[in-house]
Design a protein around this motif. Structure first.
Motif, PDB file in Angstrom:
ATOM      1  N   ALA A 146       2.155  -2.301  -2.026  1.00  0.00           N
ATOM      2  CA  ALA A 146       2.971  -1.163  -3.586  1.00  0.00           C
ATOM      3  C   ALA A 146       3.773  -0.248  -2.481  1.00  0.00           C
ATOM      4  N   CYS A 147       3.625   0.039  -1.575  1.00  0.00           N
ATOM      5  CA  CYS A 147       4.394   1.238  -0.816  1.00  0.00           C
ATOM      6  C   CYS A 147       5.658   0.941  -0.889  1.00  0.00           C
ATOM      7  N   CYS A 148       6.205  -0.425  -0.897  1.00  0.00           N
ATOM      8  CA  CYS A 148       7.670  -0.610  -0.621  1.00  0.00           C
ATOM      9  C   CYS A 148       7.807  -0.607  -1.833  1.00  0.00           C
ATOM     10  N   GLY A 149       7.444  -1.331  -3.367  1.00  0.00           N
ATOM     11  CA  GLY A 149       7.782  -1.037  -4.008  1.00  0.00           C
ATOM     12  C   GLY A 149       7.950  -3.214  -4.647  1.00  0.00           C
ATOM     13  N   ILE A 150       7.080  -3.775  -4.130  1.00  0.00           N
ATOM     14  CA  ILE A 150       6.946  -5.465  -3.658  1.00  0.00           C
ATOM     15  C   ILE A 150       6.160  -6.044  -3.957  1.00  0.00           C
TER      16      ILE A 150
END
Ligand SMILES: Cc1cc2nc3c(=O)[nH]c(=O)nc-3n(C[C@H](O)[C@H](O)[C@H](O)COP(=O)(O)OP(=O)(O)OC[C@H]3O[C@@H](n4cnc5c(N)ncnc54)[C@H](O)[C@@H]3O)c2cc1C
Length: 573
Positions: free
Chosen positions: A430-434
Motif C-alpha cells: 500500500a505504501c508503494c502503490g503496488i
C-alpha cells in the motif's frame, strides 16, 4: 580572437581524454585538453573505475587461465554480428600491453579483481573471473592545488558527507559489526577522513574512478599537458578537408586552437541530452521516464561535432546505452540525485517487483540486463518504475540502495520518503502503490522455494556473476533467502544509464570514419563519443573505461606518429 597552438587538442577530460593526453605528451606532443565543465574527470570520476582487459599482466601473474582467443569467442557470443571485429581484435591484442604501458608511465595502478566474473560467464569463452581490474586507491593530496578541480564522486555513493568507499572496502563495511579486523579497517578509513576534513572539503583517499582520473591527470600535468576548464569545444576548424583545430568558448571569450596533429573528441557521449536520448532510446521516444547517472555536461557535443564533420553514426546497437536502474535520493534543496543499483539487487532477501507486485527477472543479473526487463514489465504503464523489496534481516546486513546498513542510519531515508517501511508485506504494498494481493502472492511463492535456496521462476543466483553479487557465505544460494522478518522495506527504481553506446564510427586507430569508411583526416574519437565496438552489449565490468583508455592511448600514439613521421601516415586511409 585569441589564438593558441598545440600538436593535439583533446575535447574532454574523462578516461579517454586523459589517457590520450598523457600518452601524447609522453610521446613528445604539445597537448591541450579543453574541458567543458568546471571540473575534470567526467563520468569517469563518478564511476567505479573498473576496466575489462582480458589477459592482463596481473591476471597472468595470478595464474588466471585465460587467453585472447577465449575472450574473442566470448565477445562473439555476446555481440554476434554487431561486434566490430577489427576493433575487438585490436583491443584484445593491444589492451594488455597498453594497460602495462599506462602503469609503467603514469601514477595509475590497477589491481586484479580475481573473482569478478564476466556478466554472462556461461557463454562460450566466458570467464568466471580475472578479466576485470580496478584502480588502486590514490591520495588526492598529490594533486596539490588541482585537487579542487577534480570532479567529486556521485554524492549518493559517498558516506559521511564526502568519504569514498571503494569496491575493495565494501566487504569490510558489511562485516564491521561482526569482525574486529573489519571494524579496525573501517576505523582507520574514518579516522583518515576526519583528519582530511580539517583541511579539505571532502576525503582525499580516492578510490574507484576518482582515483583513476586523479592518477592520470597528475601524470598529464607533470608531462606538461595544459588543461582548460570551463572551455567547451564549440566548432571544429578545417584546413581544406582536414581537421586542424577548433574554437573553444572560454570564460575569457572564444579561443581558436591550431592543432597540428588534429583533434580528439572525447566528450563522453550524450547521456544528459534530452534530444539525443529521444532520438535513440525507445522508451524516451515513447514519452517515458529516464534518469541518467552521468554528469549534466555530457550532452553529445562531440557526437554533434563529429556528425557535422561527416562522421558516420553507428545506430544499430543491441542497446543504445549502458543501462542501470537508479533510485532518486531526495536532497535538502528539494532536488533528487540518482543512486545506481549495481549490487544490492543480488543480495539474499531482496526481490524486485512491478506495480502489479510481480517479479520480472532474476534480480542478480547485471544492471544492463535489468533495465530492458523492467521496461518490458511496465509495458502499457504511464511510467517505468519498480520497487526493490527486502526484509529486516537483509537491510540490517546490506542496507538497501542509498540507505546504509548499521551503524549507518535508516531514519533520514525514512523521513525523506526515499525508504518505505511497513510491518507487513500487504501494508508495504500500500505504501508503494503496488497491488497488495499481487505482492503477497509473489512473496509467498518466492519464500516457499527460497527456504531451500531456490528460485524456480527466475533462477536468481544461477551463475557465477549472480552469486558474486550475493550474500557472501550464504549457502546453498547466496542470492536467495525468504523475506520473512518484519519490518519490510522498499525503494523505488526507475530506468537510468551510465553512458551511451550509440556513437561515431572509428577504425582500430581511433580515426573518425565517414559513411563510406574513409578517414576524416585530423579527427580522432575515443571513449563514449565512439560507438561501442561491442555492439551495445555489456559483456563484463569495465567494458567502457577499458576501451576508453586503450583507444584514447592508440589515438595519441597515432597522432604522435603523424607529427614525428608525417610522410608515413598523413594519407593513410
Ligand atoms: C556511477 C557510475 C559507475 C560506473 N562504473 C563504471 C566502471 O566501473 N567501469 C566502466 O567501464 N564504466 C563505468 N561507468 C561508465 C563510465 O564511467 C563511462 O562510460 C566512461 O567514464 C566514459 O568515459 P569518457 O572518457 O568517454 O567520458 P567522460 O568520462 O564522461 O568524460 C567526458 C568529458 O568531456 C567533457 N565534455 C563534454 N562536452 C565537451 C565539449 N564540448 N568540450 C570539451 N569537453 C566536453 C565532459 O564534461 C566530461 O568531463 C560508470 C558510470 C557511472 C555513472
Amino acid at each position: 580572437m585569441t589564438r593558441l597552438a598545440c600538436d593535439l587538442l583533446i575535447a574532454g577530460s574523462g578516461a579517454a581524454g586523459l589517457a590520450a593526453a598523457v600518452t601524447a605528451a609522453l610521446h613528445g606532443l604539445d597537448v591541450i585538453v579543453a574541458e567543458k565543465a568546471a571540473v575534470f574527470g567526467g563520468t569517469t570520476a563518478y564511476s567505479a573505475g573498473i576496466v575489462w582487459v582480458p589477459d592482463s599482466q596481473q591476471a597472468r601473474a595470478a595464474g588466471v587461465q585465460d587467453g585472447r582467443d577465449a575472450a574473442l569467442r566470448y565477445l562473439i557470443a555476446e555481440c554476434g554480428n554487431r561486434l566490430d571485429r577489427a576493433k575487438a581484435q585490436a583491443y584484445l591484442d593491444d589492451g594488455p600491453e597498453i594497460l602495462a604501458w599506462i602503469e609503467a608511465n603514469t601514477h595509475l595502478r590497477f589491481n586484479l579483481a580475481p573473482g569478478w566474473p564476466d556478466y554472462h560467464p556461461t557463454k562460450d569463452g566466458g570467464s568466471a573471473g580475472g578479466r576485470s581490474l580496478g584502480p588502486a586507491p590514490f591520495d588526492g593530496r598529490r594533486l596539490g592545488a588541482r585537487f579542487k578541480d577534480l570532479r567529486p564522486p556521485l554524492a549518493t555513493t559517498t558516506i559521511l558527507g564526502g568519504m569514498m568507499v571503494g569496491r575493495e572496502d565494501l566487504p569490510q563495511f558489511y562485516s564491521m559489526t561482526r569482525s574486529t579486523r573489519s571494524a579496525l579497517h573501517v576505523g582507520r578509513l574514518v579516522a583518515r577522513y576526519a583528519r582530511d576534513r580539517l583541511s579539505h572539503p571532502r576525503g582525499t583517499r580516492l578510490s574507484n574512478g576518482n582515483a583513476l582520473a586523479a592518477a592520470l591527470a597528475l601524470s598529464a600535468f607533470e608531462a606538461g599537458v595544459r588543461l582548460l576548464l570551463n572551455s567547451p569545444v564549440r566548432e571544429l576548424a578545417y584546413d581544406s578537408a582536414r581537421v586542424c583545430g577548433a574554437v573553444l568558448d572560454t570564460p575569457d571569450g572564444p579561443v581558436a586552437i591550431d592543432a597540428r596533429a588534429g583533434v580528439l573528441l572525447a566528450c563522453g557521449g550524450f547521456p544528459a541530452d534530452p534530444a539525443l536520448r529521444a532520438r535513440f532510446y525507445g522508451h524516451v521516444a515513447a514519452g517515458l521516464n529516464h534518469c541518467s547517472a552521468a554528469p549534466a555536461e555530457n550532452t553529445g557535443d562531440g557526437f554533434r561535432l563529429g556528425e557535422a564533420a561527416g562522421v558516420a553514426v553507428v545506430e544499430a546497437q543491441d542497446q543504445p546505452a549502458a543501462w542501470t536502474p537508479v533510485s532518486l535520493v531526495p536532497q535538502p534543496d528539494g532536488t533528487t540525485l540518482p543512486f545506481p543499483h549495481f549490487i544490492d539487487r543480488g543480495k539474499a532477501g531482496v526481490i524486485a517487483v512491478d506495480r502489479r507486485g510481480r517479479r520480472f527477472i532474476s534480480e542478480a543479473l547485471s544492471y544492463h540486463d535489468f533495465v530492458p526487463a523492467m521496461i518490458e514489465a511496465c509495458a502499457g504503464d504511464d511510467e517505468i518504475a519498480c520497487h526493490l523489496i527486502c526484509d529486516a534481516t537483509a537491510i540490517r546486513r546490506y542496507g538497501l540502495g542509498a540507505a546504509p546498513p548499521p551503524p549507518g542510519r535508516l531514519t533520514p531515508h525514512l523521513r525523506s520518503g526515499y525508504l518505505l517501511r511497513a510491518d507487513s508485506i500487504g501494508e508495504l504494498a500500500a505504501c508503494c502503490g503496488i497491488d497488495a494481493a499481487g505482492l503477497e502472492a509473489t512473496v509467498a511463492r518466492f519464500n516457499a522455494a527460497a527456504t531451500r535456496g531456490e528460485d524456480p521462476v527466475f533462477g536468481k543466483g544461477g551463475d557465477a556473476y549472480q552469486r558474486f553479487n550475493g550474500s557472501t557465505g550464504l549457502t546453498p544460494n547466496p542470492c536467495v533467502a525468504p523475506l520473512q522478518t518484519g519490518p519490510f522495506y522498499a525503494v523505488r527504481l526507475v530506468p537510468g544509464d551510465i553512458g551511451t553506446f550509440v556513437g561515431l564510427k572509428t577504425d582500430a586507430q581511433s580515426r573518425a570514419l565517414d559513411a563510406q569508411g574513409a578517414v576524416v583526416e585530423g579527427l580522432y574519437i575515443a571513449g563514449n563519443d565512439a560507438a561501442s565496438f561491442m555492439g551495445g552489449t555489456y559483456p563484463g565490468a569495465g567494458i567502457t573505461i577499458g576501451p576508453a583508455l586503450v583507444f584514447g592511448h592508440i589515438a595519441a600514439r597515432h597522432a604522435a606518429a603523424a607529427v614525428n613521421q608525417p610522410q608515413e601516415t598523413s594519407h593513410a586511409r
